[in-house]
Design a protein around this motif. Structure first.
Motif, PDB file in Angstrom:
ATOM      1  N   THR A 139       0.839  -1.195   0.000  1.00 43.12           N
ATOM      2  CA  THR A 139       0.000   0.000   0.000  1.00 43.12           C
ATOM      3  C   THR A 139       0.874   1.245   0.000  1.00 43.12           C
ATOM      4  OG1 THR A 139      -0.142   0.084   2.415  1.00 43.12           O
ATOM      5  CG2 THR A 139      -1.803  -1.222   1.261  1.00 43.12           C
ATOM      6  N   SER A 140       0.252   2.393  -0.232  1.00 43.41           N
ATOM      7  CA  SER A 140       0.976   3.676  -0.268  1.00 43.41           C
ATOM      8  C   SER A 140       2.238   3.571  -1.106  1.00 43.41           C
ATOM      9  CB  SER A 140       1.321   4.112   1.162  1.00 43.41           C
ATOM     10  OG  SER A 140       0.144   4.249   1.941  1.00 43.41           O
ATOM     11  N   LEU A 141       2.092   2.990  -2.272  1.00 46.88           N
ATOM     12  CA  LEU A 141       3.253   2.741  -3.120  1.00 46.88           C
ATOM     13  C   LEU A 141       3.900   4.029  -3.594  1.00 46.88           C
ATOM     14  CD1 LEU A 141       1.872  -0.341  -5.012  1.00 46.88           C
ATOM     15  CD2 LEU A 141       4.053  -0.265  -3.786  1.00 46.88           C
ATOM     16  N   LYS A 142       5.227   3.977  -3.716  1.00 39.57           N
ATOM     17  CA  LYS A 142       6.033   5.116  -4.127  1.00 39.57           C
ATOM     18  C   LYS A 142       6.795   4.767  -5.405  1.00 39.57           C
ATOM     19  CE  LYS A 142       6.918   6.127   0.773  1.00 39.57           C
ATOM     20  NZ  LYS A 142       7.983   6.302   1.803  1.00 39.57           N
ATOM     21  N   PRO A 143       7.197   5.760  -6.164  1.00 42.99           N
ATOM     22  CA  PRO A 143       7.988   5.458  -7.367  1.00 42.99           C
ATOM     23  C   PRO A 143       9.237   4.639  -7.065  1.00 42.99           C
ATOM     24  CG  PRO A 143       7.213   7.713  -7.442  1.00 42.99           C
ATOM     25  CD  PRO A 143       6.833   7.183  -6.085  1.00 42.99           C
ATOM     26  N   GLU A 144       9.822   4.837  -5.907  1.00 46.22           N
ATOM     27  CA  GLU A 144      11.022   4.078  -5.550  1.00 46.22           C
ATOM     28  C   GLU A 144      10.747   2.619  -5.226  1.00 46.22           C
ATOM     29  OE1 GLU A 144      10.001   6.990  -4.228  1.00 46.22           O
ATOM     30  OE2 GLU A 144      10.429   7.081  -2.063  1.00 46.22           O
ATOM     31  N   ASP A 145       9.491   2.227  -5.185  1.00 46.50           N
ATOM     32  CA  ASP A 145       9.146   0.811  -5.023  1.00 46.50           C
ATOM     33  C   ASP A 145       9.178   0.072  -6.363  1.00 46.50           C
ATOM     34  OD1 ASP A 145       6.656   1.850  -2.667  1.00 46.50           O
ATOM     35  OD2 ASP A 145       8.591   0.916  -2.213  1.00 46.50           O
ATOM     36  N   THR A 146       9.366   0.803  -7.441  1.00 48.87           N
ATOM     37  CA  THR A 146       9.423   0.189  -8.765  1.00 48.87           C
ATOM     38  C   THR A 146      10.597  -0.777  -8.856  1.00 48.87           C
ATOM     39  OG1 THR A 146       8.391   2.081  -9.858  1.00 48.87           O
ATOM     40  CG2 THR A 146       9.759   0.646 -11.227  1.00 48.87           C
ATOM     41  N   ALA A 147      10.293  -2.021  -9.233  1.00 53.09           N
ATOM     42  CA  ALA A 147      11.313  -3.070  -9.300  1.00 53.09           C
ATOM     43  C   ALA A 147      10.658  -4.360  -9.790  1.00 53.09           C
ATOM     44  CB  ALA A 147      11.945  -3.303  -7.930  1.00 53.09           C
ATOM     45  N   VAL A 148      11.495  -5.335 -10.063  1.00 48.66           N
ATOM     46  CA  VAL A 148      11.009  -6.704 -10.241  1.00 48.66           C
ATOM     47  C   VAL A 148      11.008  -7.343  -8.855  1.00 48.66           C
ATOM     48  CG1 VAL A 148      11.383  -8.935 -11.307  1.00 48.66           C
ATOM     49  CG2 VAL A 148      11.911  -6.837 -12.579  1.00 48.66           C
ATOM     50  N   TYR A 149       9.875  -7.916  -8.498  1.00 50.91           N
ATOM     51  CA  TYR A 149       9.716  -8.539  -7.193  1.00 50.91           C
ATOM     52  C   TYR A 149       9.795 -10.050  -7.328  1.00 50.91           C
ATOM     53  CZ  TYR A 149       8.527  -4.136  -4.963  1.00 50.91           C
ATOM     54  OH  TYR A 149       8.581  -2.861  -4.453  1.00 50.91           O
TER      55      TYR A 149
ATOM     56  N   GLN B  19      10.280 -16.480 -10.823  1.00 52.44           N
ATOM     57  CA  GLN B  19      10.805 -15.798 -12.007  1.00 52.44           C
ATOM     58  C   GLN B  19      10.675 -14.280 -11.916  1.00 52.44           C
ATOM     59  OE1 GLN B  19       7.781 -16.936 -11.770  1.00 52.44           O
ATOM     60  NE2 GLN B  19       6.528 -15.279 -12.619  1.00 52.44           N
ATOM     61  N   GLY B  20       9.903 -13.811 -10.960  1.00 54.42           N
ATOM     62  CA  GLY B  20       9.754 -12.375 -10.748  1.00 54.42           C
ATOM     63  C   GLY B  20       8.520 -11.795 -11.401  1.00 54.42           C
ATOM     64  N   THR B  21       8.024 -10.704 -10.826  1.00 58.22           N
ATOM     65  CA  THR B  21       6.900  -9.971 -11.393  1.00 58.22           C
ATOM     66  C   THR B  21       7.207  -8.482 -11.301  1.00 58.22           C
ATOM     67  OG1 THR B  21       4.481  -9.678 -11.324  1.00 58.22           O
ATOM     68  CG2 THR B  21       5.589  -9.929  -9.200  1.00 58.22           C
ATOM     69  N   GLN B  22       6.935  -7.764 -12.377  1.00 61.47           N
ATOM     70  CA  GLN B  22       7.295  -6.348 -12.454  1.00 61.47           C
ATOM     71  C   GLN B  22       6.257  -5.498 -11.738  1.00 61.47           C
ATOM     72  OE1 GLN B  22      10.042  -4.682 -14.082  1.00 61.47           O
ATOM     73  NE2 GLN B  22       9.183  -2.939 -12.944  1.00 61.47           N
ATOM     74  N   VAL B  23       6.738  -4.601 -10.897  1.00 61.13           N
ATOM     75  CA  VAL B  23       5.898  -3.588 -10.265  1.00 61.13           C
ATOM     76  C   VAL B  23       6.424  -2.223 -10.695  1.00 61.13           C
ATOM     77  CG1 VAL B  23       5.216  -2.525  -8.075  1.00 61.13           C
ATOM     78  CG2 VAL B  23       5.276  -5.016  -8.299  1.00 61.13           C
ATOM     79  N   THR B  24       5.553  -1.424 -11.275  1.00 62.36           N
ATOM     80  CA  THR B  24       5.930  -0.089 -11.716  1.00 62.36           C
ATOM     81  C   THR B  24       4.990   0.918 -11.069  1.00 62.36           C
ATOM     82  OG1 THR B  24       6.701  -0.935 -13.841  1.00 62.36           O
ATOM     83  CG2 THR B  24       6.289   1.430 -13.685  1.00 62.36           C
ATOM     84  N   VAL B  25       5.573   1.862 -10.347  1.00 63.84           N
ATOM     85  CA  VAL B  25       4.789   2.899  -9.689  1.00 63.84           C
ATOM     86  C   VAL B  25       5.091   4.220 -10.388  1.00 63.84           C
ATOM     87  CG1 VAL B  25       4.198   4.018  -7.513  1.00 63.84           C
ATOM     88  CG2 VAL B  25       4.999   1.631  -7.528  1.00 63.84           C
ATOM     89  N   SER B  26       4.098   4.712 -11.096  1.00 60.25           N
ATOM     90  CA  SER B  26       4.312   5.912 -11.900  1.00 60.25           C
ATOM     91  C   SER B  26       2.987   6.582 -12.191  1.00 60.25           C
ATOM     92  CB  SER B  26       5.004   5.536 -13.215  1.00 60.25           C
ATOM     93  OG  SER B  26       5.118   6.670 -14.062  1.00 60.25           O
ATOM     94  N   SER B  27       3.034   7.896 -12.291  1.00 60.94           N
ATOM     95  CA  SER B  27       1.833   8.641 -12.679  1.00 60.94           C
ATOM     96  C   SER B  27       1.810   8.875 -14.186  1.00 60.94           C
ATOM     97  CB  SER B  27       1.777   9.974 -11.927  1.00 60.94           C
ATOM     98  OG  SER B  27       2.962  10.710 -12.143  1.00 60.94           O
TER      99      SER B  27
END
Length: 128
Positions: free
Chosen positions: A83-93, A120-128
């Motif tokens: 929750t409260s995701l930030k752009p810096e949380d963007t990564a492959v998880y 294998q990872g899943t991409q998370v992208t936090v962006s407006s």
């Protein structure tokens, strides 16, 4: 064959939420320690959280209060509610699994990358 499969990643706006899932096949997760890691471009893999079979958890300071790890042993699945995701949380998880005795303590299971099994990872992208 033992496998971990992550799902639930995607594109979300800052302040939004996502729930990642880590499902096991070929084995049941209930006796394993599970870790969530992330890796942003050009950066080292970072430990985010881990959960023991007992349900004890540990979190990186950067995600405390925002991320919650949980497990559903009946479904052999571990979740990472973000929750409260930030752009810096963007990564492959990535999720990872190993036997509890591989780690000396709860803190180590969060930062150590010596897990035997990885997804294998899943991409998370936090962006407006």
């Amino acid at each position: 064959q033992l496998q971990l499969v992550e799902s639930g990643g995607g594109l979300v706006q800052p302040g939004g939420s996502l729930r990642l899932s880590c499902a096991a096949s070929g084995f049941t997760l209930d006796a394993y320690t599970i870790g969530w890691f992330r890796q942003a471009p050009g950066k080292e893999r970072e430990g985010v959280s881990c959960i023991r079979s007992s349900g004890s958890t540990n979190y990186a300071e950067s995600v405390k209060g925002r991320f919650t790890i949980s497990r559903d042993n009946a479904k052999s699945t571990v979740y990472l509610q973000m929750t409260s995701l930030k752009p810096e949380d963007t990564a492959v998880y990535y999720c990872a699994a190993d036997i509890p005795s591989s780690f000396r303590n709860l803190v180590e299971c969060r930062w150590s990358t010596k897990y035997d099994y990885w997804g294998q990872g899943t991409q998370v992208t936090v962006s407006s």
